[in-house]
Design a protein around this motif. Structure first.
Motif, PDB file in Angstrom:
ATOM      1  N   ILE A 132       0.838  -1.211   0.000  1.00 12.55           N
ATOM      2  CA  ILE A 132       0.000   0.000   0.000  1.00 12.55           C
ATOM      3  C   ILE A 132       0.869   1.256   0.000  1.00 12.55           C
ATOM      4  O   ILE A 132       0.652   2.187  -0.781  1.00 12.55           O
ATOM      5  N   ILE A 133       1.856   1.284   0.891  1.00  5.50           N
ATOM      6  CA  ILE A 133       2.737   2.452   1.012  1.00  5.50           C
ATOM      7  C   ILE A 133       3.511   2.681  -0.284  1.00  5.50           C
ATOM      8  O   ILE A 133       3.634   3.811  -0.760  1.00  5.50           O
ATOM      9  N   ALA A 134       4.026   1.599  -0.876  1.00  7.93           N
ATOM     10  CA  ALA A 134       4.801   1.724  -2.116  1.00  7.93           C
ATOM     11  C   ALA A 134       3.945   2.302  -3.244  1.00  7.93           C
ATOM     12  O   ALA A 134       4.411   3.147  -4.012  1.00  7.93           O
ATOM     13  N   CYS A 135       2.698   1.857  -3.337  1.00  6.65           N
ATOM     14  CA  CYS A 135       1.781   2.370  -4.372  1.00  6.65           C
ATOM     15  C   CYS A 135       1.510   3.855  -4.175  1.00  6.65           C
ATOM     16  O   CYS A 135       1.552   4.647  -5.132  1.00  6.65           O
ATOM     17  N   ILE A 136       1.255   4.254  -2.935  1.00  7.78           N
ATOM     18  CA  ILE A 136       0.977   5.663  -2.638  1.00  7.78           C
ATOM     19  C   ILE A 136       2.191   6.533  -2.979  1.00  7.78           C
ATOM     20  O   ILE A 136       2.064   7.579  -3.624  1.00  7.78           O
ATOM     21  N   LEU A 137       3.369   6.092  -2.565  1.00  8.79           N
ATOM     22  CA  LEU A 137       4.586   6.881  -2.784  1.00  8.79           C
ATOM     23  C   LEU A 137       4.908   7.028  -4.260  1.00  8.79           C
ATOM     24  O   LEU A 137       5.372   8.082  -4.700  1.00  8.79           O
ATOM     25  N   SER A 138       4.658   5.975  -5.034  1.00 10.36           N
ATOM     26  CA  SER A 138       4.964   6.035  -6.467  1.00 10.36           C
ATOM     27  C   SER A 138       4.113   7.068  -7.186  1.00 10.36           C
ATOM     28  O   SER A 138       4.552   7.657  -8.187  1.00 10.36           O
ATOM     29  N   PHE A 139       2.912   7.325  -6.673  1.00 15.84           N
ATOM     30  CA  PHE A 139       2.034   8.331  -7.277  1.00 15.84           C
ATOM     31  C   PHE A 139       2.280   9.732  -6.711  1.00 15.84           C
ATOM     32  O   PHE A 139       2.221  10.714  -7.440  1.00 15.84           O
ATOM     33  N   GLN A 140       2.578   9.809  -5.415  1.00 14.15           N
ATOM     34  CA  GLN A 140       2.663  11.121  -4.772  1.00 14.15           C
ATOM     35  C   GLN A 140       4.016  11.810  -4.948  1.00 14.15           C
ATOM     36  O   GLN A 140       4.074  13.022  -5.143  1.00 14.15           O
ATOM     37  N   PHE A 141       5.097  11.039  -4.873  1.00  6.82           N
ATOM     38  CA  PHE A 141       6.433  11.645  -4.890  1.00  6.82           C
ATOM     39  C   PHE A 141       7.195  11.216  -6.145  1.00  6.82           C
ATOM     40  O   PHE A 141       7.403  10.032  -6.380  1.00  6.82           O
ATOM     41  N   LYS A 142       7.623  12.204  -6.919  1.00  6.97           N
ATOM     42  CA  LYS A 142       8.312  11.933  -8.178  1.00  6.97           C
ATOM     43  C   LYS A 142       9.826  12.133  -8.073  1.00  6.97           C
ATOM     44  O   LYS A 142      10.560  11.807  -9.004  1.00  6.97           O
TER      45      LYS A 142
END
Length: 293
Positions: A132-142
């Motif tokens: 879950i965390i990895a998915c969120i981070l991949s979208f939020q932080f570039k």
């Protein structure tokens, strides 16, 4: 007299946290030095899958076989990101290594009376949280979110083996003093809070299902236990808290506690660390309430 006793207790807790954490910090900075001198950006690019999901899964797989605590893994994560590993994959590795490695899972099995159920709960919830965390981070932080974004480029082909060994120890020593000060500050804060915060107050608050999980997560954060030993502490609460609360304690504390929060704040941008903590807290709380009675 009570103040002297409290300070002595705080000193004992502080030293015990340092002794518990230092071997893993030393291992972490040594591996960080090896990565810096022996692993090039080109090698990283070849090893890490291009597919974001596969890169996260491969990072979790690497974490399973990596014996490290939540503090010792921070310098390794920083070096991997600096070498070009995607943020989501590096954080997946950072979160999974301290909780999914065989030593931690085996200690959980022993601590809970040779019971596999708590091992599966802990491992399963942790795996789901990391995804879950990895998915969120991949979208939020570039961007890589490192506080100090200057990356030293090593021309590996121009260095002899002796030069690389010398450089490895040099970088390991620099890394040790860089992360060591954050470990000391974090351990001191954890010792102070454990000494002066009444555990009985937390136990009174945590009588409901939701509050019980939240309180045990807060307790794991404050106690700042090493993930190899936290299961034995959690098992002592079996008569007071539900299995759901105990799993919340075991998962959240292995991913976030006071000492590694201080280290993360010294490594990553503040907004990123706060977001990461919030996402982990919400994920652990939600999944334990949903899937564990």
């Amino acid at each position: 007299m009570m103040n002297v006793q409290a300070l002595l207790q705080m000193n004992t807790i502080f030293i015990s946290i340092l002794i518990e954490s230092l071997p893993f910090i030393l291992l972490g900075v040594l591996i960080s030095g090896i990565i810096q001198m022996f692993v090039s950006e080109e090698m990283i690019a070849k090893i890490i899958p291009k597919n974001p999901i596969l890169s996260v899964l491969s990072a979790i797989g690497a974490g399973v076989f990596f014996l490290a605590c939540e503090c010792g893994i921070v310098p390794i994560t920083r070096r991997l990101i600096a070498k070009g590993v995607p943020l989501s994959a590096a954080i997946a590795f950072m979160l999974s290594a301290p909780i999914l490695n065989p030593i931690v899972l085996f200690s959980t099995y022993i601590a809970f009376g040779n019971s596999w159920s708590m091992v599966f709960y802990r491992g399963g919830i942790a795996f789901a949280v990391v995804l879950i965390i990895a998915c969120i981070l991949s979208f939020q932080f570039k961007t890589n979110q490192l506080k100090h974004e200057h990356i030293e480029h090593i021309h590996h082909h121009k260095l002899t083996f002796k030069d690389k060994i010398t450089g490895m120890f040099k970088h390991s020593i620099e890394e040790f003093f860089s992360v060591g000060k954050y470990l000391i500050i974090g351990a001191l804060l954890a010792a102070a809070i454990q000494t002066f915060l009444k555990t009985s107050l937390l136990l009174e608050i945590g009588q409901g299902k939701l509050s019980g999980n939240a309180v045990m997560m807060a307790l794991s954060y404050v106690m700042s236990l090493c993930s190899q030993a936290d299961a034995f502490v959690a098992s002592s609460f079996r008569s007071t808290f539900s299995p759901s609360s105990l799993v919340a304690f075991l998962v959240f504390g292995a991913m976030f506690d006071i000492k590694n929060t201080i280290m993360l704040l010294g490594t990553f941008k503040t907004k990123f660390v706060l977001c990461l903590m919030a996402y982990i807290f919400i994920s652990v709380l939600g999944l334990t309430l949903l899937f564990i009675s």
